[in-house]
Design an enzyme around this catalytic site. Structure first.
Site, short mmCIF file in Angstrom:
data_model
loop_
_atom_site.label_atom_id
_atom_site.label_comp_id
_atom_site.label_asym_id
_atom_site.label_seq_id
_atom_site.Cartn_x
_atom_site.Cartn_y
_atom_site.Cartn_z
N HIS A 1 0.84 -1.20 0.00
CA HIS A 1 0.00 0.00 0.00
C HIS A 1 0.88 1.25 0.00
O HIS A 1 1.90 1.30 0.68
CB HIS A 1 -0.92 0.01 1.23
CG HIS A 1 -1.89 1.14 1.24
ND1 HIS A 1 -3.01 1.17 0.42
CD2 HIS A 1 -1.92 2.29 1.95
CE1 HIS A 1 -3.68 2.29 0.64
NE2 HIS A 1 -3.04 2.98 1.57
N LYS B 1 -10.16 -9.14 5.34
CA LYS B 1 -11.40 -8.77 4.66
C LYS B 1 -11.51 -7.26 4.47
O LYS B 1 -11.86 -6.79 3.39
CB LYS B 1 -12.61 -9.29 5.45
CG LYS B 1 -13.94 -8.97 4.82
CD LYS B 1 -15.07 -9.49 5.68
CE LYS B 1 -16.41 -9.09 5.11
NZ LYS B 1 -17.53 -9.54 5.97
N ILE C 1 -48.75 8.56 -1.62
CA ILE C 1 -48.18 7.80 -2.75
C ILE C 1 -49.16 6.75 -3.28
O ILE C 1 -49.04 6.32 -4.43
CB ILE C 1 -46.84 7.13 -2.39
CG1 ILE C 1 -47.01 6.01 -1.37
CG2 ILE C 1 -45.82 8.15 -1.93
CD1 ILE C 1 -45.80 5.11 -1.27
N GLU D 1 -33.60 -4.70 9.51
CA GLU D 1 -34.56 -5.75 9.87
C GLU D 1 -34.47 -6.96 8.94
O GLU D 1 -34.89 -8.06 9.31
CB GLU D 1 -35.98 -5.19 9.84
CG GLU D 1 -36.32 -4.30 11.01
CD GLU D 1 -36.97 -5.08 12.15
OE1 GLU D 1 -37.36 -6.23 11.92
OE2 GLU D 1 -37.07 -4.52 13.25
N LEU E 1 -39.22 -1.81 30.00
CA LEU E 1 -38.14 -2.55 29.37
C LEU E 1 -38.71 -3.88 28.87
O LEU E 1 -39.01 -4.77 29.66
CB LEU E 1 -37.00 -2.78 30.35
CG LEU E 1 -36.31 -1.52 30.88
CD1 LEU E 1 -35.26 -1.88 31.92
CD2 LEU E 1 -35.67 -0.74 29.73
N GLY F 1 -35.12 -5.52 28.42
CA GLY F 1 -34.29 -4.54 27.70
C GLY F 1 -32.89 -5.02 27.38
O GLY F 1 -31.98 -4.20 27.21
N GLN F 2 -32.70 -6.32 27.27
CA GLN F 2 -31.36 -6.85 27.00
C GLN F 2 -31.02 -6.90 25.51
O GLN F 2 -29.89 -7.21 25.13
CB GLN F 2 -31.23 -8.26 27.60
CG GLN F 2 -31.36 -8.29 29.11
CD GLN F 2 -30.43 -7.29 29.79
OE1 GLN F 2 -29.21 -7.36 29.60
NE2 GLN F 2 -31.01 -6.37 30.56
N GLN F 3 -32.00 -6.60 24.65
CA GLN F 3 -31.74 -6.60 23.21
C GLN F 3 -30.70 -5.53 22.88
O GLN F 3 -30.79 -4.39 23.33
CB GLN F 3 -33.03 -6.28 22.44
CG GLN F 3 -34.24 -7.07 22.90
CD GLN F 3 -35.03 -6.35 23.98
OE1 GLN F 3 -34.49 -5.63 24.81
NE2 GLN F 3 -36.34 -6.56 23.98
N ARG G 1 -28.05 -6.80 16.73
CA ARG G 1 -28.09 -6.34 15.34
C ARG G 1 -26.91 -5.40 15.13
O ARG G 1 -26.97 -4.21 15.42
CB ARG G 1 -29.42 -5.62 15.07
CG ARG G 1 -29.67 -5.31 13.61
CD ARG G 1 -30.99 -4.61 13.44
NE ARG G 1 -32.12 -5.48 13.74
CZ ARG G 1 -33.31 -5.05 14.13
NH1 ARG G 1 -33.52 -3.77 14.31
NH2 ARG G 1 -34.28 -5.91 14.36
#
Length: 660
Positions: A104, A137, A369, A434, A527, A531-533, A619
């Site tokens: 590089h 990668k 629309i 999603e 929660l 609320g652990q997501q 996510r």
């Protein structure tokens, strides 16, 4: 040791010769066919390989399974890339037991990305170098094997620095390749905190802004001097290119862009003057500065300018359907900040875009629309880029109104996509994070991660599959009918004007708005399932900058691409988001106007969303495509985003409502 080499340009020739001199066996060389539109002033790897009797190939897509299989059959021990212009797939990188290594043209981790030779000159650096690093990668992100520094002299231009880098590369390779051949390969991890990214440069980037400091203008001249396309300006409608220049500290009080003298030819900048030593009018020959002034008809006091509107391209027309929404109104603001964009928009309301309604380059129609199809078709035909942003995108609506979600998010948007196909217009379509559903990957990759959803009796997935099906339809239109498209996938964008507290009151808002409503009204923060997501929260300013770059589409790099736009560093659970929000709320100057905090309340998702809901544990996006295609990196910390979002909503509550 057997090597397969990917190489192009002078640096590629140097690399091939160095590998041979170090005693490696070269099984094959992969290069590029020269582009007739490019000034090929550099050496030919294909001619070098042919002269050496080495098999050489120039496939359009070296990552195609056919070529991966052929490379595997060569059984390389090691792979080298010397200025090969395409990224190699992980399948190829894993074919060589000793690893794959890239040369590089910068001192990594600084100046990752494209055109580091030109960028270091643009930025006025005094030092650069070359780095041999292990390929992974992510582009230019692997462990460093060796590097060599190169001093940049004040009189260096792109070509002289190019020659210096080629010499440094040869010295570096001559030193390290024999060691690597013996199996001794140093590896020093790069410091990510020091990494900088730069994108591809285009000829039009050479346009001079005379309001910049003289050193900035002079550095631009150096960075793109011949055989690169050159720095240029206009005298009226006449374009001219500056090939060499020097800095003069005194602008004699002249306005930027004013000609101070014609012999020598000097032009005022923000803090000094640029002396034009050599230049070229239009497609003419290169002449010295005073002759250039004569050719252009310049006199002292004349003002140079940007290209006149009559000689340049017309403004780019962008159609935004759903322009009053969160993304739509912020994107409109970003586009209108640039002179060369005109925005046409439709939505069922205008509260978020009221500040633009009198703007001469903003054209708004209030409409639906699903009703105003003729207006939409006409404006798809009229505009250059189409963004269909209308969608139902709140989880509770997926279970409440799954058919309405399908009708709007899929059927209505499909009609718009077909207009884009019919009139051959570019579409930038909002996919969604999603679509990854319950993917188990640590980070979600646009091109490799599986899209996993739940059973049919969970209508929560209607939004995800509607978007996914549209993604696939758009992709097919691109493959079969030449539709120009980019799919972008936002990951939990937040910021002012996200939605409204009224939407939160009926449960139809994003998570942070619902949490803020709880604080404003003094009700417990709910929660869902504790609320652990975990989500990766992204500031709207970071998101919009990435989306703007997709619209700009430098070098057409975004065509046919899917691009995640999110901030992997801002990962937090909903509980952590709520705690951070509460902390910011307690410190806010308006805190005294609102009720006491009512605590946290854990509720089951079924009782909140209904039996058709199913949640996602995490996510997290891979943003390699965004880095590579956009030269983009998110930079805004989650706390800053939370504080700004909270401030916006608290100040939107009227005094009477606060008092109550």
């Amino acid at each position: 040791m057997k090597a397969v080499i990917f190489a192009y340009h002078d640096m590629g020739c140097q690399g091939v010769q160095a590998v041979l001199d170090a005693g490696y066996e070269i099984a094959a060389i992969f290069t590029h066919a020269d582009n007739p539109a490019e000034n090929t002033f550099f050496g030919s790897v294909s001619r070098l390989a042919a002269g050496l009797g080495i098999p050489v190939y120039a496939p359009d897509n070296v990552n195609h399974p056919i070529w991966v299989d052929r490379i595997a059959e060569l059984a390389p021990d090691i792979i080298f890339s010397f200025y090969y212009r395409n990224l190699l797939s992980e399948e190829i990188l894993h074919l060589a037991p000793a690893g794959a290594f890239n040369l590089h043209g910068s001192l990594l981790p600084a100046y990752r990305g494209r055109a580091p030779l030109n960028w270091v000159l643009v930025n006025g650096e005094s030092e650069t170098g070359v780095t041999l690093h292990r390929m992974v990668k992510r582009a230019d992100a692997g462990e460093i094997v060796a590097s060599q520094r190169v001093a940049i002299a004040q009189d260096d231009v792109a070509l002289t620095l190019h020659h210096k880098l080629c010499q440094a590369a040869r010295q570096l390779l001559n030193s390290i390749l024999p060691t690597m051949k013996c199996g001794d390969i140093p590896s020093v991890p790069q410091r990510e905190s020091d990494a900088t990214y730069y994108g591809r440069r285009r000829p039009e980037d050479g346009l001079i802004d005379w309001h910049k400091p003289v050193s900035t203008v002079h550095n631009l001249v150096r960075a793109v001097a011949a055989p690169w396309p050159g720095a240029f300006s206009y005298n009226g409608s006449q374009k001219f290119t500056i090939w060499s220049s020097r800095i003069c500290p005194d602008a004699q009080g002249a306005l930027p862009g004013s000609v101070i003298s014609v012999s020598p030819l000097r032009v005022a900048c923000a803090d000094g003057a640029l002396e034009i030593i050599t230049g070229q009018a239009g497609d003419g020959i290169t002449v010295q500065g005073s002759q250039l002034a004569q050719t252009l008809g310049l006199v002292a006091g004349a003002r140079l300018n940007r290209p006149p509107a009559t000689s340049g391209k017309r403004r780019i027309r962008v159609l935004i359907l759903g322009v009053n929404g969160f993304i739509g109104n912020h994107l409109t603001e970003r586009l209108l900040n640039e002179e060369n964009y005109e925005v046409y928009g439709m939505d069922i309301g205008s509260n978020a875009i009221s500040r633009f309604l009198l703007h001469p380059r903003f054209h708004f129609v209030e409409g639906d629309i699903s009703i105003h199809s003729e207006w939409i078709e006409y404006h798809v035909k009229k505009c250059d880029v189409v963004l269909p942003l209308v969608a139902i995108a709140t989880p509770i609506e997926y279970t409440r109104n799954p058919l309405r979600v399908f009708e709007l998010d899929f059927e209505e948007n499909l009609r718009i996509i077909r207009y884009c196909v019919k009139y051959r217009k570019r579409v930038v379509f909002p996919s969604t994070s999603e679509v990854y559903g319950m993917c188990t990957d640590a980070s979600f990759d646009e091109d490799k991660s599986n899209l996993i959803v739940g059973p049919v009796n969970k209508p929560r997935w209607i939004y995800s599959v509607s978007k996914q099906l549209l993604d696939r339809v758009i992709w097919a239109y691109g493959e079969k009918e030449g539709l120009r498209f980019t799919l972008f996938r936002p990951f939990n964008w937040m910021g002012p004007r996200l939605d409204s507290l009224n939407a939160a009151r009926i449960g139809s808002s994003r998570a942070i708005t619902q949490l803020i409503l709880n604080l404003v009204e003094g009700t417990p923060i709910k929660l869902i399932d504790g609320g652990q997501q975990k989500r990766c929260f992204t500031d709207i300013r970071d998101g919009i900058e990435a989306l703007f770059r997709i619209i700009v589409n430098e070098g057409d790099r975004c065509d046919g691409k899917i691009i995640n736009i999110g901030n992997p560093d801002n990962e937090a659970s909903i509980q952590e988001l709520a705690t951070l929000l509460l902390d910011s709320f307690d410190k806010h100057p308006l805190r005294c106007h609102f009720p006491p905090f009512a605590g946290f309340q854990v509720v089951e998702s079924r009782s909140y969303y209904g039996k058709g809901y199913q949640d996602v544990a995490h996510r997290k996006p891979s943003i390699d495509n965004a880095r590579r295609c956009l030269g983009w990196e998110p930079s805004i910390a989650m706390r800053d985003t939370v504080e700004e979002t909270l401030d916006f909503f608290l100040r939107s509550v009227d005094v009477a409502e606060r008092a109550s």
